[in-house]
Motif scaffolding. Sequence first.
Motif, PDB file in Angstrom:
ATOM      1  N   ILE A   1       0.965  -1.140   0.033  1.00  0.00           N
ATOM      2  CA  ILE A   1      -0.056   0.084  -0.006  1.00  0.00           C
ATOM      3  C   ILE A   1       0.831   1.356   0.026  1.00  0.00           C
ATOM      4  O   ILE A   1       0.657   2.081  -0.771  1.00  0.00           O
ATOM      5  CB  ILE A   1      -1.086   0.060   1.216  1.00  0.00           C
ATOM      6  CG1 ILE A   1      -2.187  -0.935   0.851  1.00  0.00           C
ATOM      7  CG2 ILE A   1      -1.682   1.389   1.314  1.00  0.00           C
ATOM      8  CD1 ILE A   1      -2.957  -1.377   2.370  1.00  0.00           C
ATOM      9  N   ILE A   2       1.939   1.248   0.893  1.00  0.00           N
ATOM     10  CA  ILE A   2       2.841   2.683   0.901  1.00  0.00           C
ATOM     11  C   ILE A   2       3.284   2.710  -0.455  1.00  0.00           C
ATOM     12  O   ILE A   2       3.654   3.863  -0.832  1.00  0.00           O
ATOM     13  CB  ILE A   2       3.743   2.378   2.051  1.00  0.00           C
ATOM     14  CG1 ILE A   2       2.956   2.534   3.406  1.00  0.00           C
ATOM     15  CG2 ILE A   2       4.889   3.429   1.993  1.00  0.00           C
ATOM     16  CD1 ILE A   2       3.751   2.088   4.723  1.00  0.00           C
TER      17      ILE A   2
ATOM     18  N   ASP B   1     -11.314   0.196  11.798  1.00  0.00           N
ATOM     19  CA  ASP B   1     -11.717  -0.846  12.118  1.00  0.00           C
ATOM     20  C   ASP B   1     -10.966  -2.067  10.895  1.00  0.00           C
ATOM     21  O   ASP B   1     -11.011  -1.658   9.532  1.00  0.00           O
ATOM     22  CB  ASP B   1     -13.185  -0.979  11.855  1.00  0.00           C
ATOM     23  CG  ASP B   1     -13.683  -2.563  11.976  1.00  0.00           C
ATOM     24  OD1 ASP B   1     -13.088  -3.607  11.962  1.00  0.00           O
ATOM     25  OD2 ASP B   1     -15.105  -2.596  12.160  1.00  0.00           O
ATOM     26  N   ASN B   2     -10.511  -2.956  11.472  1.00  0.00           N
ATOM     27  CA  ASN B   2      -9.560  -3.773  10.253  1.00  0.00           C
ATOM     28  C   ASN B   2     -10.122  -4.482   9.357  1.00  0.00           C
ATOM     29  O   ASN B   2      -9.809  -4.999   8.414  1.00  0.00           O
ATOM     30  CB  ASN B   2      -8.773  -4.746  11.209  1.00  0.00           C
ATOM     31  CG  ASN B   2      -9.404  -5.811  11.961  1.00  0.00           C
ATOM     32  OD1 ASN B   2     -10.508  -5.846  11.838  1.00  0.00           O
ATOM     33  ND2 ASN B   2      -8.699  -6.363  12.998  1.00  0.00           N
TER      34      ASN B   2
ATOM     35  N   GLU C   1      -8.643   0.276   2.322  1.00  0.00           N
ATOM     36  CA  GLU C   1      -8.981   1.364   1.729  1.00  0.00           C
ATOM     37  C   GLU C   1      -8.707   2.470   2.579  1.00  0.00           C
ATOM     38  O   GLU C   1      -8.297   3.808   2.124  1.00  0.00           O
ATOM     39  CB  GLU C   1     -10.451   1.406   1.116  1.00  0.00           C
ATOM     40  CG  GLU C   1     -11.054   2.663   0.701  1.00  0.00           C
ATOM     41  CD  GLU C   1     -12.596   2.737   0.325  1.00  0.00           C
ATOM     42  OE1 GLU C   1     -13.217   3.748   0.548  1.00  0.00           O
ATOM     43  OE2 GLU C   1     -13.198   1.626   0.253  1.00  0.00           O
ATOM     44  N   LYS C   2      -8.902   2.395   3.801  1.00  0.00           N
ATOM     45  CA  LYS C   2      -8.558   3.612   4.710  1.00  0.00           C
ATOM     46  C   LYS C   2      -7.309   3.930   4.882  1.00  0.00           C
ATOM     47  O   LYS C   2      -6.859   4.827   5.029  1.00  0.00           O
ATOM     48  CB  LYS C   2      -9.423   3.359   5.926  1.00  0.00           C
ATOM     49  CG  LYS C   2     -11.038   3.590   5.778  1.00  0.00           C
ATOM     50  CD  LYS C   2     -11.810   3.690   7.034  1.00  0.00           C
ATOM     51  CE  LYS C   2     -13.251   4.005   6.818  1.00  0.00           C
ATOM     52  NZ  LYS C   2     -13.991   4.078   7.892  1.00  0.00           N
ATOM     53  N   ILE C   3      -6.504   2.695   4.972  1.00  0.00           N
ATOM     54  CA  ILE C   3      -4.892   3.007   5.131  1.00  0.00           C
ATOM     55  C   ILE C   3      -4.503   3.788   3.891  1.00  0.00           C
ATOM     56  O   ILE C   3      -3.486   4.733   4.025  1.00  0.00           O
ATOM     57  CB  ILE C   3      -4.163   1.606   5.086  1.00  0.00           C
ATOM     58  CG1 ILE C   3      -4.548   1.024   6.477  1.00  0.00           C
ATOM     59  CG2 ILE C   3      -2.882   1.752   5.019  1.00  0.00           C
ATOM     60  CD1 ILE C   3      -3.949  -0.616   6.624  1.00  0.00           C
TER      61      ILE C   3
ATOM     62  N   LYS D   1      -2.863  11.312   2.468  1.00  0.00           N
ATOM     63  CA  LYS D   1      -2.774  12.503   3.183  1.00  0.00           C
ATOM     64  C   LYS D   1      -1.464  12.695   4.129  1.00  0.00           C
ATOM     65  O   LYS D   1      -0.754  13.882   4.132  1.00  0.00           O
ATOM     66  CB  LYS D   1      -3.838  12.472   4.177  1.00  0.00           C
ATOM     67  CG  LYS D   1      -5.551  12.684   3.488  1.00  0.00           C
ATOM     68  CD  LYS D   1      -6.365  12.629   4.349  1.00  0.00           C
ATOM     69  CE  LYS D   1      -7.750  12.689   3.713  1.00  0.00           C
ATOM     70  NZ  LYS D   1      -9.027  12.499   4.761  1.00  0.00           N
ATOM     71  N   ASP D   2      -0.914  11.578   4.553  1.00  0.00           N
ATOM     72  CA  ASP D   2       0.259  11.735   5.482  1.00  0.00           C
ATOM     73  C   ASP D   2       1.571  12.055   4.363  1.00  0.00           C
ATOM     74  O   ASP D   2       2.301  12.944   4.825  1.00  0.00           O
ATOM     75  CB  ASP D   2       0.673  10.477   5.952  1.00  0.00           C
ATOM     76  CG  ASP D   2       1.622  10.480   6.994  1.00  0.00           C
ATOM     77  OD1 ASP D   2       1.756  11.051   7.948  1.00  0.00           O
ATOM     78  OD2 ASP D   2       2.808   9.744   6.687  1.00  0.00           O
ATOM     79  N   ASN D   3       1.503  11.436   3.197  1.00  0.00           N
ATOM     80  CA  ASN D   3       2.642  11.886   2.319  1.00  0.00           C
ATOM     81  C   ASN D   3       2.617  13.192   1.724  1.00  0.00           C
ATOM     82  O   ASN D   3       3.414  13.859   1.535  1.00  0.00           O
ATOM     83  CB  ASN D   3       2.393  10.871   1.086  1.00  0.00           C
ATOM     84  CG  ASN D   3       2.963   9.723   1.079  1.00  0.00           C
ATOM     85  OD1 ASN D   3       3.793   9.270   2.088  1.00  0.00           O
ATOM     86  ND2 ASN D   3       2.313   8.690   0.706  1.00  0.00           N
TER      87      ASN D   3
END
Length: 206
Positions: A18-19, A106-107, A112-114, A120-122
């Motif tokens: 994902i990252i 919630d896992n 999708e949420k990660i 946003k974090d990037n």
Amino acid sequence: MIICVSDNSWFRIGLKEIIQTCSKEKRELFFLSFKKAKGMLPDIAMASPVTIIVDYAFASHDLLFLLLKLKRKNVLNNILIITANERIVDVTENIVLDSVADFLIDNSESREKISSFMIKDNAGQIISKSVTNKTWAMIKKKATLTHREIDLMPFIITGKGNKEISRQVDISEKMVSIHRRNIYTKLHVDSLTGLYNYLTTDVKAF
């Protein structure tokens, strides 16, 4: 820098993918087990501001309070915690998680949420979106708890004494005692047992 705290190898593989997909620029990614995180996180975080991602499959209040301590020192960018729905539903557990996580999910809906979190974090955005237990959200609102009282709740509900809390949040024992008494008064309880029973009762009367 991104640090992932997880004991699950499959979670680590998925997160790395994902990252890589979400990041235009390459960012350092470190993986720590829960055991290693407790010893190594303070040194790593102090050396360089980091984003923390925690695969919170099992309760670890020691790790959560360590993250809260680092968060108070402003050495962490964002904290994402992925956990099971039952931990979000459990109001006492949620109080601690809600105080630590900038983003709590919630896992069952994590991929999708990660991805959304990483984008946003990037971009350097400050992230603030947490899944707060409905009971806890209602209590905070209707009992008119102050920011400081909400701040102290994770420590109180996990049974920490006034002396230990005063060390953690840098206020006097006397002030901790006053805030504790105010919380009890506002929630109509007179002890930690009463507070715990109140928080775990479905119907709340104000």
